[in-house]
Design a protein around this motif. Sequence first.
Motif, short mmCIF file in Angstrom:
data_model
loop_
_atom_site.label_atom_id
_atom_site.label_comp_id
_atom_site.label_asym_id
_atom_site.label_seq_id
_atom_site.Cartn_x
_atom_site.Cartn_y
_atom_site.Cartn_z
N SER A 219 -0.20 13.34 -1.02
CA SER A 219 0.40 12.35 -1.91
C SER A 219 1.85 12.18 -1.55
O SER A 219 2.50 13.10 -1.07
CB SER A 219 0.27 12.81 -3.37
N GLU B 50 4.62 13.85 2.76
CA GLU B 50 3.21 14.06 3.09
C GLU B 50 2.77 15.51 2.96
O GLU B 50 1.69 15.87 3.44
CB GLU B 50 2.93 13.54 4.51
N ALA C 162 -9.91 13.37 6.02
CA ALA C 162 -9.30 12.06 5.85
C ALA C 162 -9.66 11.14 7.01
O ALA C 162 -10.00 9.96 6.80
CB ALA C 162 -7.78 12.19 5.74
N SER D 137 -17.27 10.65 -1.10
CA SER D 137 -16.66 11.92 -1.46
C SER D 137 -17.64 13.07 -1.25
O SER D 137 -17.29 14.11 -0.67
CB SER D 137 -16.20 11.88 -2.92
N GLU E 184 -6.87 23.63 -1.98
CA GLU E 184 -7.46 23.09 -0.77
C GLU E 184 -7.87 24.23 0.16
O GLU E 184 -7.49 25.38 0.00
CB GLU E 184 -6.54 22.11 -0.06
N GLY F 36 -9.31 15.92 -3.00
CA GLY F 36 -10.13 15.19 -2.04
C GLY F 36 -10.87 14.03 -2.68
O GLY F 36 -11.07 12.98 -2.05
N TYR G 26 -9.76 12.12 -5.05
CA TYR G 26 -8.82 11.00 -5.18
C TYR G 26 -8.48 10.40 -3.81
O TYR G 26 -8.21 9.21 -3.71
CB TYR G 26 -7.56 11.48 -5.91
N LEU G 27 -8.54 11.22 -2.77
CA LEU G 27 -8.37 10.70 -1.43
C LEU G 27 -9.52 9.75 -1.08
O LEU G 27 -9.30 8.67 -0.51
CB LEU G 27 -8.30 11.85 -0.43
#
Length: 629
Positions: free
Chosen positions: A2, A93, A320, A349, A539, A585, A587-588
């Motif tokens: 984010s 980042e 990603a 996801s 993570e 992840g 939300y990614l």
Amino acid sequence: MSHLPTDVAGADAVGSAAASPGAQVLRFLDRAVTKVTEAVAAMLVLAEVVVLGSSTAARYLFDSPFTWSDELATLLFIWLAVLGSVVALRRGEHMRLTAFIRDMAPHRRAWLDAVAMMLVAAVLLSLVLPAYEHFETLNEGLSPVLQISEGYRGAAIITGVVLMLITAVQNLARIANWKQMLVALLLVGAATAVLEYFGPTIEDMGNSNLVLFFVVFVVGSMVIGMPIAFAFLLGTVGFVAFATTIPVSIVPGRMDEGMSHLILLAVPLFVLLGALIEMAGLARAMIALLVAMIGHLRGGLQYVLLGAMYLVSGISGAKAADMAAVAPALFPEMLKRGNKEGNLTSLLSASAVMSETIPPSIVLITVGSVTGVSIAALFTGGLFPAVVGMVALCVVVFLQTRGEDVSHAPRYGWAQRFRLLLVALPGLGLPVVIRTAVVEGVATATEVSTIGIVYTVLIGLLFYRQFDWRRVYPILVETASLSGAILLVVGAATAMAWALTQSGFSQDLVQLMAAVPGGRIGFLLVSALAFVILGSVLEGVPAIVLFGPLLFPIAGMMGVNPVHYAMLAVFAMGFGLFTPPFGVGFYLACAIGRVSPDVAIRSVWPHLAALFVALLLITLIPWISTGFL
């Protein structure tokens, strides 16, 4: 990942001051430092490819290995790690936990952002002198092969700390106004003074002080949005400085040790490979083949998405990159067929969870580096657990798409399919090349990434002919930034794990886990639950670096195969990473699918239920992970 939010008041303040000559000079210097740092970091990524690639060629093709290559690669790597961390901090980042502040009112969040960035600056300031002491200690020795001063390694740490400190101050000035900065400074200063005053009392608390430094400080700072790596450093530096008599200079030393494992060099190289396969067209060719083969079936494109994630994950190693390569190619057509965007994003996801154990997963590489488990064994053992996850998701897709209208779906003849197969063969060959090179001993898990990079570049230039040279430099910079963000977490978590070990926490954890009822099965189930929770908060990489050295020996004492335990841990952490409301992840995936989390969260539960069943199977049936070893 984010990005740092921009406070309106702070931005206005900077903008109004920009007219003064002093402000213009500062902005010029800031841009100059940014460009130089990014350029050097990008060149270091390229240099690592050249050094490891030429070393592999010299050893395998000419039977004349470079004795100095590993030493030079390690030296360049520590510089890449710290400069990449600087770039990541400048770009906002670094990994952050945003679940608690994401929906907060902007003016309230601005205050927390100011405190978080002030804490970052305070931690870095506290490390300047210790980092210099670490440099002085190393500067007295020579490297074994190159016979150059080890001070070059120490210089990387002190350079990175100073540049990140400058960047943190600049970021603070950008996101906060003077009132917010002053209040943040007073809060941090007051907290430091209280710790200094009560230092002897805290030291006498014994292991109870771990709650203060590693729960209150670390968790509290992450909750307000402080980057995870710096939250780890905050707890570690605070513990060493105020609860022990150990010099703080040990912290930069442990960070250096954690960030410079040669096996971790696979992280930036596989990140680079993941970006190159998208640019060179390999991923697009494989997806086109899958669409031609099964895209006309009910749920066909969902099966294509799962198959594409399996194939792409085996190449890029970064979630990603996987999702960004697959989603844009499939989502438009899937929406045309009447699929709901929330359901598609939840499947994307879930597919990222499914593919967590597919080599060359960055988390698998990290597991091998911190636990000593064979990377080749992890790569072999990770393939079938992902198949179990994919089958579980296929069942959900079958049940959800029984009524899908595919009357307008394009159908491909066998001649077209054969042509697409020929086009996709070079891309399909990349996972085979990578796996064969490792298994046959042509290259190590670190070196094999350079083989994949050379292969991808050649295929993109000679076969697909869509290699865009203008994108190479931005890709190199982005690789350095992402790698720096990951490696700083590894370094900080290594220092934190060392501090926990010194406190005696690891022995207490061993006794606690060994006392879990149910024997080996009970231990495995509790471990799976623990890794799901860790994955949702920390993570995969920081969680495994922090707890892997503590839990893997316990698993060995319980008679658990280390590869089986690794697959359980990685799959469970992936499950946590992509499970709302805390899993970043998820939300990614929403960001890549361009869908509001509020929409996607309503559709995610059937997929998570299927993955939960898969996790139980992986946990309870060791053969799934070890049957092909």
